[in-house]
Design a protein around this motif. Structure first.
Motif, PDB file in Angstrom:
ATOM      1  N   LEU A  19       0.810  -1.044  -0.178  1.00  0.00           N
ATOM      2  CA  LEU A  19       0.054   0.014   0.062  1.00  0.00           C
ATOM      3  C   LEU A  19       0.913   1.223  -0.055  1.00  0.00           C
ATOM      4  O   LEU A  19       2.053   1.409   0.719  1.00  0.00           O
ATOM      5  CB  LEU A  19      -0.852   0.327   1.174  1.00  0.00           C
ATOM      6  N   ALA A  20       0.400   2.112  -0.814  1.00  0.00           N
ATOM      7  CA  ALA A  20       1.079   3.568  -0.891  1.00  0.00           C
ATOM      8  C   ALA A  20       0.230   4.584  -0.959  1.00  0.00           C
ATOM      9  O   ALA A  20      -0.927   4.533  -1.650  1.00  0.00           O
ATOM     10  CB  ALA A  20       2.258   3.617  -1.998  1.00  0.00           C
ATOM     11  N   SER A  21       0.377   5.544  -0.212  1.00  0.00           N
ATOM     12  CA  SER A  21      -0.399   6.763  -0.441  1.00  0.00           C
ATOM     13  C   SER A  21       0.460   8.067  -0.370  1.00  0.00           C
ATOM     14  O   SER A  21       1.453   8.189   0.112  1.00  0.00           O
ATOM     15  CB  SER A  21      -1.247   6.930   0.852  1.00  0.00           C
ATOM     16  N   LEU A  22      -0.251   9.117  -0.993  1.00  0.00           N
ATOM     17  CA  LEU A  22       0.419  10.453  -1.005  1.00  0.00           C
ATOM     18  C   LEU A  22      -0.931  11.377  -0.954  1.00  0.00           C
ATOM     19  O   LEU A  22      -1.948  11.373  -1.468  1.00  0.00           O
ATOM     20  CB  LEU A  22       0.998  10.702  -2.516  1.00  0.00           C
ATOM     21  N   ASP A  23      -0.930  12.161   0.039  1.00  0.00           N
ATOM     22  CA  ASP A  23      -1.724  13.249   0.396  1.00  0.00           C
ATOM     23  C   ASP A  23      -0.991  14.724   0.454  1.00  0.00           C
ATOM     24  O   ASP A  23      -0.009  14.859   0.996  1.00  0.00           O
ATOM     25  CB  ASP A  23      -2.245  13.108   1.849  1.00  0.00           C
ATOM     26  N   LEU A  24      -1.516  15.509  -0.554  1.00  0.00           N
ATOM     27  CA  LEU A  24      -1.055  16.960  -0.551  1.00  0.00           C
ATOM     28  C   LEU A  24      -2.129  17.648   0.003  1.00  0.00           C
ATOM     29  O   LEU A  24      -3.313  17.274  -0.128  1.00  0.00           O
ATOM     30  CB  LEU A  24      -0.907  17.435  -2.145  1.00  0.00           C
ATOM     31  N   TRP A  25      -1.504  18.594   1.142  1.00  0.00           N
ATOM     32  CA  TRP A  25      -2.630  19.548   1.745  1.00  0.00           C
ATOM     33  C   TRP A  25      -2.171  21.038   1.728  1.00  0.00           C
ATOM     34  O   TRP A  25      -1.075  21.042   1.677  1.00  0.00           O
ATOM     35  CB  TRP A  25      -2.825  18.909   3.139  1.00  0.00           C
ATOM     36  N   ARG A  26      -3.125  21.910   1.968  1.00  0.00           N
ATOM     37  CA  ARG A  26      -2.994  23.029   1.987  1.00  0.00           C
ATOM     38  C   ARG A  26      -3.909  23.559   3.048  1.00  0.00           C
ATOM     39  O   ARG A  26      -5.204  23.524   2.877  1.00  0.00           O
ATOM     40  CB  ARG A  26      -3.042  23.894   0.621  1.00  0.00           C
ATOM     41  N   ILE A  27      -3.660  24.457   4.093  1.00  0.00           N
ATOM     42  CA  ILE A  27      -4.591  24.880   5.202  1.00  0.00           C
ATOM     43  C   ILE A  27      -4.098  26.594   5.433  1.00  0.00           C
ATOM     44  O   ILE A  27      -2.958  27.072   5.450  1.00  0.00           O
ATOM     45  CB  ILE A  27      -4.325  24.327   6.427  1.00  0.00           C
TER      46      ILE A  27
END
Length: 189
Positions: A19-27
């Motif tokens: 399993l691999a994941s990538l989350d890009l976030w901006r607040i």
């Protein structure tokens, strides 16, 4: 106080059990209401020495050109302006095959902070990468399950940074990167 958040993520299974994941976030937080830390006030006296956050005693007649001594600091709730932070979370987990010693697998989680800036006022923007938000931090684990036993070896990493408070000579105090190792085992009766 108003917040706008944006997230974009993907989870993939490139092979069986992986399993691999990538989350890009901006607040973005506008009109952030919070209290200013004493360390921030002391590090930015020119901004906060306004009679509200920093209280001073009477001026010493021997030194009339200097302000009076600091007798109190109040970290009041204030509108601290905007707070902008963005980055990425990455994760990778291996399959959990059964081996002669039990099921063995590993996992890595890491966070990269692209930017973290706080607008204290129209003229004072503080870059918080390092001071509050490390550029990189990660956790890796190696795990083993066997019958009623479970064991984990955990590794934590946090990138170094320059502290908000300067050294007495005015130079930055660098806090080096650090690593922590933890190990634990569980036996179920």
């Amino acid at each position: 106080q108003r917040s706008t958040q944006t997230n974009l993520g993907i989870v993939v299974a490139p092979a069986a059990g992986w399993l691999a994941s990538l989350d890009l976030w901006r607040i973005h937080i506008d009109s952030n209401i919070n209290n200013i830390s004493v360390n921030t006030i002391l590090a930015n006296l020119a901004v906060y020495d306004n009679g509200r956050n920093v209280q001073r005693g009477p001026v010493d007649p021997a030194f009339p050109n200097l302000p009076g001594p600091i007798v109190g600091i109040e970290a009041l709730n204030e509108n601290l302006g905007g707070w902008r932070v963005s980055g990425a979370d990455v994760s990778l987990q291996t399959p959990k095959p059964t081996t002669a010693i039990g099921r063995v697998w590993a996992r890595v989680d890491a966070t990269y902070v692209e930017y973290a800036r706080q607008n204290i006022s129209n003229t004072n923007t503080i870059d918080q990468v390092g001071a509050i938000s490390p550029r990189w931090q990660s956790v890796a684990s190696a795990n083993l399950d066997r019958d009623r036993w479970a064991a984990t070896l955990l590794y934590r990493y946090r990138q170094g940074y320059n502290d908000v408070i300067l050294l007495p000579d005015g130079t930055p105090h660098h806090v080096p990167s650090y690593q922590l190792w933890d190990a634990h085992a569980i036996f179920t009766v």
